[in-house]
Scaffold this active site. Structure first.
Site, short mmCIF file in Angstrom:
data_model
loop_
_atom_site.label_atom_id
_atom_site.label_comp_id
_atom_site.label_asym_id
_atom_site.label_seq_id
_atom_site.Cartn_x
_atom_site.Cartn_y
_atom_site.Cartn_z
CE1 TYR A 75 15.29 87.60 33.10
CE2 TYR A 75 16.10 89.45 34.35
CZ TYR A 75 15.44 88.24 34.24
OH TYR A 75 15.38 87.44 35.39
CG PHE A 127 -11.24 86.01 44.83
CD1 PHE A 127 -12.53 85.87 44.15
CD2 PHE A 127 -9.96 85.65 44.20
CE1 PHE A 127 -12.25 85.14 42.86
CE2 PHE A 127 -9.95 84.73 43.26
CZ PHE A 127 -11.03 84.31 42.29
CG ASP A 128 -11.53 81.34 45.35
OD1 ASP A 128 -10.81 82.14 44.71
OD2 ASP A 128 -12.13 80.47 44.82
CG ASP A 218 -8.72 91.78 45.69
OD1 ASP A 218 -8.29 92.00 44.20
OD2 ASP A 218 -9.19 90.76 45.68
CB ALA A 220 -10.16 91.79 40.02
CE LYS A 261 -10.81 87.81 38.01
NZ LYS A 261 -9.57 87.56 39.03
CG HIS A 453 -14.27 75.40 44.04
ND1 HIS A 453 -13.51 75.63 45.31
CD2 HIS A 453 -13.97 76.54 43.39
CE1 HIS A 453 -12.77 76.84 45.05
NE2 HIS A 453 -13.02 77.16 43.90
C1 LIG Z 1 -9.57 86.88 40.07
C2 LIG Z 1 -9.56 87.57 41.35
C3 LIG Z 1 -8.50 87.30 42.02
C4 LIG Z 1 -7.23 86.46 41.84
O1 LIG Z 1 -6.54 87.00 40.60
P1 LIG Z 1 -6.10 85.81 39.60
O2 LIG Z 1 -5.58 86.75 38.42
O3 LIG Z 1 -7.16 84.76 39.18
O4 LIG Z 1 -4.86 85.14 40.34
C5 LIG Z 1 -8.25 88.05 43.34
N1 LIG Z 1 -9.27 88.79 43.89
C6 LIG Z 1 -10.25 88.85 43.16
C7 LIG Z 1 -11.40 89.89 43.64
C8 LIG Z 1 -10.69 88.33 41.80
O5 LIG Z 1 -11.65 88.27 41.14
#
Ligand SMILES: *Cc1c(COP(=O)(O)O)cnc(C)c1O
Length: 465
Positions: A75, A127-128, A218, A220, A261, A453
């Site tokens: 844990y 990002f959304d 951010d 990813a 990613k 969407h």
């Molecule tokens: C995918 C993504 C996120 C969100 O991440 P999740 O793992 O899908 O929650 C945030 N910012 C960018 C640029 C992304 O591509």
């Protein structure tokens, strides 16, 4: 001398495979109709080539799966946590690391501690889910993409950059005191997978420091951004992608990262921080909502896969092959007469559906129409990035303000499809491009108020109506 499109071999071979489905045309028509013409509602076993997302869809390596067997599920203080922690610290240089189960969980935890209601978050493009999480804490998300991004056809190397002049105006202007965060998305997923240059990161970092505003990444697709810096920004030609990525993290005060990613794994993410107090605030929130601070909602075996994935993803041979494969698909698609956002990025290609289907007005959602046609003709699933996703609608679901472009995103999962699979995608598109007028438009039947969407339902509209 290397020719531009000489085959570049991926540095791996395939050991485990997964069958894919081949439905006939009638089955595909029935499937997409039952899905309300929304690809998110399709079952995965109704799809031949799935280009909906590059998130959590990559293939893991034998080394990752071997490591997963060593997962320590204690844990607190698990061995797997320390392996993950050391790998992330080494990559980013940040003293404080918090694990999360995916990127948006990190956004929620970070923004909850960092942003206050009424504050503004500035970004090259949110990002959304990032946008949604900024607004959920009562702050405003504002995008400041560089002007070059508006020309889809130009070959400018860094169209993911933030507009530095606009950023400086915003920070020095009357609302400058309200800016609580500058967040740079690398690569810029919302804007054609375009990279951000190190020069742009450096200048943004200096501006933020001068105005005492936190600067976060951010990140990813930190490895793919690093590869594009390596190939496009001359100063960095002799740097390894890993060294470039570390330097990028060092320009910022912290980061929030989805590891679905470039973590080369199905789940995972982390927050990286320099500030001790912010770390303490985020940690309390994390423990209350995600899990203890040595697992953050992840299993020990996930942490193990991620620790290995973070090494494999910065391998130059892997990145070179992945970039070459996407560039080759772009060339095949362009030769077939379908334009894509230029120059090609790595994780996705963006088809210019508005230009291919001039007989469909934005109210008929040309991007969505092209996406449906790719499924009807080839069992290919992809995502619209046009007026269906970004436009504003009235109460009857009619389009009021269209999106600036009608695009379709073909996201390329990591280490999953061979060039033969991608040739099939190009061939399916080529057939559509020969007779684009046969592509019908769509109208919305029902739509949820938020993140439309994902759950919208539509129906085809025959020509002239
Ligand atoms: C995918 C993504 C996120 C969100 O991440 P999740 O793992 O899908 O929650 C945030 N910012 C960018 C640029 C992304 O591509």
């Amino acid at each position: 001398m290397v020719r531009e499109f000489e085959p570049v071999l991926p540095p791996y071979r395939i050991k485990v495979v997964e069958p894919i489905a081949f439905l006939d045309a009638k089955q595909r028509r029935e499937a997409i109709e039952a899905a309300g013409y929304n690809p998110f509602n399709l079952r995965a076993d109704q799809i031949t080539i799935d280009l909906l997302s590059d998130s959590g869809t990559g293939a893991t390596s034998d080394a990752q799966e071997g490591a997963a067997a060593l997962g320590d599920e204690s844990y607190a203080g698990a061995r797997s946590w320390f392996r993950f922690h050391d790998e992330v610290t080494d990559l980013t240089g940040y003293p404080f690391i918090l694990p999360v189960h995916q990127g948006r969980a990190g956004e929620r935890v970070l923004f909850g501690s960092l942003l206050k209601p009424g504050q503004i978050c500035l970004s090259n493009t949110h990002f959304d889910t990032t946008h949604a999480n900024v607004e959920l804490v009562g702050a405003q998300a504002r995008d400041l993409p560089c002007p070059e991004a508006a020309d889809l056809d130009s070959a400018e190397p860094f169209k993911g950059n933030i507009d530095l002049a606009a950023l400086e105006r915003a920070l020095a202007g009357p609302n400058g005191g309200r800016v609580g965060l500058v967040l740079m998305t690398i690569t810029n997923n919302g804007l054609g997978a375009q990279p951000v240059s190190m020069a742009n990161l450096r200048a943004t970092s200096e501006l933020c420091r001068r105005h005492r505003v936190p600067f976060f990444l951010d990140a990813a697709r930190f490895a793919e951004n690093a590869w594009l810096v390596h190939t496009r920004e001359p100063e960095y030609r002799d740097w390894t992608p890993r060294r470039i990525a570390t330097a990028a993290f060092q320009y910022a005060d912290g980061c929030v990262v989805s590891l679905k990613k470039d973590g080369l794994s199905a789940v995972g993410g982390f927050i990286g921080l320099r500030d001790r107090q912010l770390h303490a605030a985020c940690e309390a929130n994390l423990i209350a909502t995600e899990g203890f601070s040595t697992y953050g909602g992840l299993a020990g075996h996930d942490l193990e896969r991620l620790a290995r994935g973070l090494r494999e993803v910065v391998d130059p041979a892997y990145l070179r092959a992945r970039a070459a494969s996407t560039a080759r698909l772009a060339r095949l698609i362009n030769e077939a007469g379908v334009d894509t956002v230029q120059p090609a990025g790595i994780h996705a290609l963006y088809l210019n559906a508005g230009r291919l289907l001039p007989h469909l007005s934005p109210e008929r959602f040309p991007g969505h129409s092209l996406g449906c046609q790719l499924y009807l003709d080839g069992g290919i699933r992809c995502a619209e990035l046009g007026s269906l996703y970004l436009g504003t609608l009235d109460d009857e679901h009619r389009l009021v303000t269209p999106a600036p472009f009608e695009l379709v995103r073909l996201a390329i999962p990591r280490r999953v499809y061979t060039d033969t699979h991608l040739e099939y995608v190009a061939a399916t598109l080529a057939d559509i491009a020969k007779d684009p007028e046969r592509v019908t438009g769509y109208r919305i039947v029902s739509a949820p108020p938020l993140l439309r969407h994902f759950k919208v339902r539509l129906e085809p509209v025959s020509a002239g109506t």
